[in-house]
Design a protein around this motif. Structure first.
Motif, PDB file in Angstrom:
ATOM      1  N   UNK A   1      40.938  28.939 -47.359  1.00  0.00           N
ATOM      2  CA  UNK A   1      41.549  30.086 -46.677  1.00  0.00           C
ATOM      3  C   UNK A   1      42.966  30.329 -47.198  1.00  0.00           C
ATOM      4  N   UNK A   2      43.306  31.557 -47.606  1.00  0.00           N
ATOM      5  CA  UNK A   2      44.683  31.843 -48.030  1.00  0.00           C
ATOM      6  C   UNK A   2      45.643  31.559 -46.876  1.00  0.00           C
ATOM      7  N   UNK A   3      46.608  30.692 -47.098  1.00  0.00           N
ATOM      8  CA  UNK A   3      47.468  30.217 -46.011  1.00  0.00           C
ATOM      9  C   UNK A   3      48.930  30.240 -46.414  1.00  0.00           C
ATOM     10  N   UNK A   4      49.764  30.750 -45.523  1.00  0.00           N
ATOM     11  CA  UNK A   4      51.204  30.707 -45.703  1.00  0.00           C
ATOM     12  C   UNK A   4      51.781  29.704 -44.716  1.00  0.00           C
ATOM     13  N   UNK A   5      52.517  28.720 -45.225  1.00  0.00           N
ATOM     14  CA  UNK A   5      53.207  27.741 -44.382  1.00  0.00           C
ATOM     15  C   UNK A   5      54.691  28.088 -44.381  1.00  0.00           C
ATOM     16  N   UNK A   6      55.277  28.217 -43.192  1.00  0.00           N
ATOM     17  CA  UNK A   6      56.689  28.567 -43.070  1.00  0.00           C
ATOM     18  C   UNK A   6      57.429  27.472 -42.307  1.00  0.00           C
ATOM     19  N   UNK A   7      58.532  26.992 -42.877  1.00  0.00           N
ATOM     20  CA  UNK A   7      59.320  25.945 -42.235  1.00  0.00           C
ATOM     21  C   UNK A   7      60.801  26.254 -42.368  1.00  0.00           C
TER      22      UNK A   7
ATOM     23  N   UNK B   1      45.764  20.874 -54.941  1.00  0.00           N
ATOM     24  CA  UNK B   1      45.135  20.149 -56.052  1.00  0.00           C
ATOM     25  C   UNK B   1      43.631  20.019 -55.865  1.00  0.00           C
ATOM     26  N   UNK B   2      43.155  20.230 -54.635  1.00  0.00           N
ATOM     27  CA  UNK B   2      41.721  20.155 -54.360  1.00  0.00           C
ATOM     28  C   UNK B   2      41.094  21.545 -54.196  1.00  0.00           C
ATOM     29  N   UNK B   3      41.852  22.589 -54.542  1.00  0.00           N
ATOM     30  CA  UNK B   3      41.301  23.935 -54.473  1.00  0.00           C
ATOM     31  C   UNK B   3      41.755  24.762 -53.298  1.00  0.00           C
ATOM     32  N   UNK B   4      42.668  24.227 -52.479  1.00  0.00           N
ATOM     33  CA  UNK B   4      43.188  25.009 -51.361  1.00  0.00           C
ATOM     34  C   UNK B   4      44.073  26.136 -51.885  1.00  0.00           C
ATOM     35  N   UNK B   5      44.391  27.081 -51.018  1.00  0.00           N
ATOM     36  CA  UNK B   5      45.208  28.237 -51.400  1.00  0.00           C
ATOM     37  C   UNK B   5      46.383  28.348 -50.438  1.00  0.00           C
ATOM     38  N   UNK B   6      47.350  27.444 -50.597  1.00  0.00           N
ATOM     39  CA  UNK B   6      48.485  27.375 -49.686  1.00  0.00           C
ATOM     40  C   UNK B   6      49.776  27.728 -50.392  1.00  0.00           C
ATOM     41  N   UNK B   7      50.591  28.529 -49.720  1.00  0.00           N
ATOM     42  CA  UNK B   7      51.946  28.827 -50.173  1.00  0.00           C
ATOM     43  C   UNK B   7      52.909  28.326 -49.105  1.00  0.00           C
ATOM     44  N   UNK B   8      54.047  27.790 -49.536  1.00  0.00           N
ATOM     45  CA  UNK B   8      55.014  27.237 -48.590  1.00  0.00           C
ATOM     46  C   UNK B   8      56.375  27.870 -48.808  1.00  0.00           C
TER      47      UNK B   8
END
Length: 304
Positions: free
Chosen positions: A222-228, A249-256
């Motif tokens: 799932x395209x995911x945006x992480x905000x901290x 590295x395992x194929x996830x779609x995360x932006x931080x």
């Protein structure tokens, strides 16, 4: 002690980014009633939650094991659906989950209003109300796995609503709910909790606790945006940088994105002073390997 306690101010533009993020990470994503209810967050008062009150079925897990095996007491949960004015046909919806202090006017309801004006339906999930969970003496900390169960239960409920486009259902959540959003992307958790064929189109995880992370070589993608916030004393952004890298590295779609000058709960309209002396979790990590059913704990050292 409140999971949503210390926070810093941030400009309105960054707050809007949180909402707009639901669009830019892949979504081309009527009735209304005011509900008077008891707020189970340490005090009793009337909270006006806009939207149509909808009950759906979930369960109450009290441990990671119960999540992994889908065990726990079955219960009803309440959500509040608001369809944008003038909407026609099936509409995209953003499920909104609260942190450990419950649904708040200046955060969940405020963001729902912004998203409604942008053309999105919103579904605010109240995980504490019917369960009568209070944020007193750390009671809510016993229920940190509830957002994981309620997220997929809400996804099922929205997918069955004739007004909602089931292919354009997103989710966003804060703190423990944000952590649950990340954990729910683990392949086995998805296979256990989600109805077959249902997936979130996009996700926004805000100030999650990445120090305690579920990891796996399988994920939903799932395209995911992480905000901290870089000044978040209890939920350090460095842990989320590591977590996103590992899952990607395992194929996830995360932006931080980590905002300088921002502490915990920086989106609140009532910011409090930052207490940098409470940076007690920066050097600690715990990982739960969902593939091997193993837990590992280590002390993180800079550069190691």
């Amino acid at each position: 002690n409140n999971p949503c306690g210390t926070h810093a101010s941030i400009n309105e533009g960054k707050m809007l980014k949180t909402c707009i993020a639901v669009c830019i990470i892949g979504l081309f994503l009527t009735s209304c009633q005011t509900t008077n209810r008891k707020n189970f967050a340490g005090e009793t008062y009337t909270e006006n939650i806009p939207g149509e009150r909808i009950e759906f079925t979930s369960f109450t897990p009290l441990s990671g094991r119960q999540i992994y095996l889908k065990e726990g007491e079955t219960t009803k949960v309440v959500g509040y659906l608001q369809i944008p004015d003038g909407a026609s046909g099936k509409v995209p919806v953003v499920i909104i989950q609260h942190c450990g202090s419950g649904v708040k006017q200046d955060k969940e309801i405020r963001f729902a209003t912004i998203l409604n004006k942008a053309g999105y339906a919103t579904f605010i999930v109240d995980s504490f109300g019917i369960r009568q969970i209070k944020d007193e003496g750390g009671e809510s900390l016993k229920y940190t796995y509830i957002p994981m169960a309620d997220a997929y239960a809400a996804l099922t409920a929205m997918s069955k609503d004739a007004r909602i486009d089931r292919d354009r259902i997103a989710i966003m959540g804060w703190a423990n709910a944000g952590t649950g959003i990340l954990n729910n992307q683990i392949g086995h958790i998805y296979q256990t909790l989600a109805d077959s064929g249902l997936r979130f189109a996009a996700a926004v995880s805000i100030q999650p606790f990445c120090n305690l992370a579920w990891v796996s070589d399988q994920n939903t993608g799932t395209p995911t945006l992480v905000q901290t916030g870089k000044l978040d004393a209890g939920f350090p952004s460095s842990a989320c940088t590591e977590y996103a890298s590992r899952l990607n590295a395992t194929g996830a779609r995360m932006s931080h994105i980590s905002y300088s000058g921002a502490g915990h709960n920086w989106q609140s309209s009532n910011p409090a002073r930052i207490n940098d002396r409470r940076r007690i979790t920066e050097g600690c990590r715990m990982q739960f390997n969902a593939d091997k059913l193993q837990r590992s704990r280590h002390r993180y050292e800079e550069g190691s």
